[in-house]
Enzyme design. Structure first.
Site, mmCIF file in Angstrom:
data_model
loop_
_atom_site.group_PDB
_atom_site.id
_atom_site.type_symbol
_atom_site.label_atom_id
_atom_site.label_comp_id
_atom_site.label_asym_id
_atom_site.label_seq_id
_atom_site.Cartn_x
_atom_site.Cartn_y
_atom_site.Cartn_z
ATOM 1 N N ARG A 121 0.856 -1.134 -0.068
ATOM 2 C CA ARG A 121 -0.030 -0.047 -0.165
ATOM 3 C C ARG A 121 1.131 1.293 0.037
ATOM 4 N NH1 ARG A 121 -3.122 0.677 4.728
ATOM 5 N NH2 ARG A 121 -4.652 2.005 3.677
ATOM 6 N N LYS A 187 4.441 -6.122 11.828
ATOM 7 C CA LYS A 187 3.831 -6.621 10.356
ATOM 8 C C LYS A 187 4.524 -7.816 10.125
ATOM 9 C CE LYS A 187 2.915 -5.100 5.687
ATOM 10 N NZ LYS A 187 2.586 -3.724 4.805
ATOM 11 N N ARG A 328 -2.699 3.014 13.658
ATOM 12 C CA ARG A 328 -1.663 3.003 14.861
ATOM 13 C C ARG A 328 -2.281 2.612 16.017
ATOM 14 N NH1 ARG A 328 0.155 2.882 10.306
ATOM 15 N NH2 ARG A 328 2.022 3.981 9.632
#
Length: 329
Positions: A121, A187, A328
């Protein structure tokens, strides 16, 4: 990375020392060509020992992708997949989008051992070494139009979670809208959806997936966000190896086949509850980074039937679609 480099690395998968002269003879090249082709392996997350008088030894060689092994693991669920493996590509998504325009069939899969220009992204670069990630793209065709495919990236996330959990990696969770994260919300995997077609249909969707199996120390300085890998999800000691790469790949494809086949009929609503169950930030306070540079805080209250995030703020309940929004803790 040159084709000669890949050929040499495959000869070094036994973790034994091989002389440069022997390697040169096996491949019909000069000794100098061997030396040049094996320079800079640390840039790809590999550890190559070179000892005068003994030759080269590749420590912890990659688990190479193998169509025969993947097909064996898929068994009766091989259809409709048509798998092609590349040593190196700039981007599997870019190539598959081009092939989609030329009529490539549903189920076409392009997997890459090493991508030089992988992306996610916001056009962020995807960094990985050689053999320590799964990077692939899948083409899926729907009779539906692009406008009817809301929530598809979240559905693909559910497929990844099903695969990882079935192999014992139950610490993996989802992050809205299209990431898989590890124990500390770092991630683990990213999903990139790119579409072709009309608003009313039919449509061709290219699904790009990057999944970290391990993270070599040489690669980490290039990554500008907290990241994790499958190796981090296993208890140590005792060390438990990450599932064999071809087996893992087949398991993911199997779950994608199940999810995508059903998505054309029921869409995201049938997966909504399952997705929320695995969301790492469900009912937690978060900060959203909006496209105009502003931020918004609130408590996540799940997602709607289109996959949009439901956020409880001081101004009331708001619904936000993914677009260019970052989330976040």
């Amino acid at each position: 990375m040159k084709p000669l480099t890949f050929a040499l690395l495959r000869l070094l998968t036994d973790e034994q020392y091989h002389s440069g002269e022997m390697l040169a003879q096996r491949l019909g090249v000069s000794r100098a060509s061997v030396n040049n082709a094996l320079q800079g392996m640390e840039n790809y997350g590999l550890t190559l020992h070179s000892v005068p008088g003994r030759g080269y030894c590749l420590i912890h060689p990659p688990q190479w992708l193998d169509i025969a092994l993947i097909s064996l693991h898929l068994g009766a669920q091989l259809d409709p997949f048509r798998i092609e493996i590349f040593d190196s590509l700039p981007s599997s998504n870019t190539l598959l989008l081009q092939r989609a325009q030329l009529g490539a069939p549903c189920g076409t899969v392009l997997a890459v051992e090493w991508q030089s220009n992988g992306r996610g992204r916001f056009d962020r670069a995807w960094h990985s070494g050689l053999g320590n990630a799964l990077t692939f793209s899948l083409l899926w065709r729907f009779d539906l139009g692009v406008s009817a495919l809301s929530g598809l990236s979240l559905a693909v996330g559910v497929a990844l979670i099903r695969a990882l959990h079935s192999l014992g990696m139950t610490a993996a969770r989802l992050k809205w809208p299209n990431d898989v994260v590890g124990r500390n919300n770092e991630k683990l995997a990213g999903i990139l959806i790119e579409a072709q077609g009309d608003m009313l249909g039919p449509s061709a969707i290219v699904i790009g997936i990057g999944l970290n199996l391990s993270l070599p120390a040489q690669i980490l300085p290039r990554i500008n966000q907290p990241v994790s890998s499958l190796a981090d999800l296993f208890p140590c000691p005792p060390p438990i190896p990450v599932p064999e790469r071809n087996c893992l790949f087949a398991c993911i494809l199997r779950e994608l086949r199940s999810i995508l086949s059903g998505f054309g009929e029921g869409g995201f609503p049938v997966l909504r509850e399952e997705w929320e169950h695995h969301h790492a930030f469900h009912d937690q306070k978060v900060r959203l980074l909006l496209p105009d540079g502003s931020t918004r805080t609130g408590i996540t209250r799940g997602v709607n039937d289109e996959g949009a995030l439901i956020l409880e703020t001081s101004d009331g309940i708001q619904t936000l679609h993914s677009g260019e929004i970052g989330l976040r803790a």
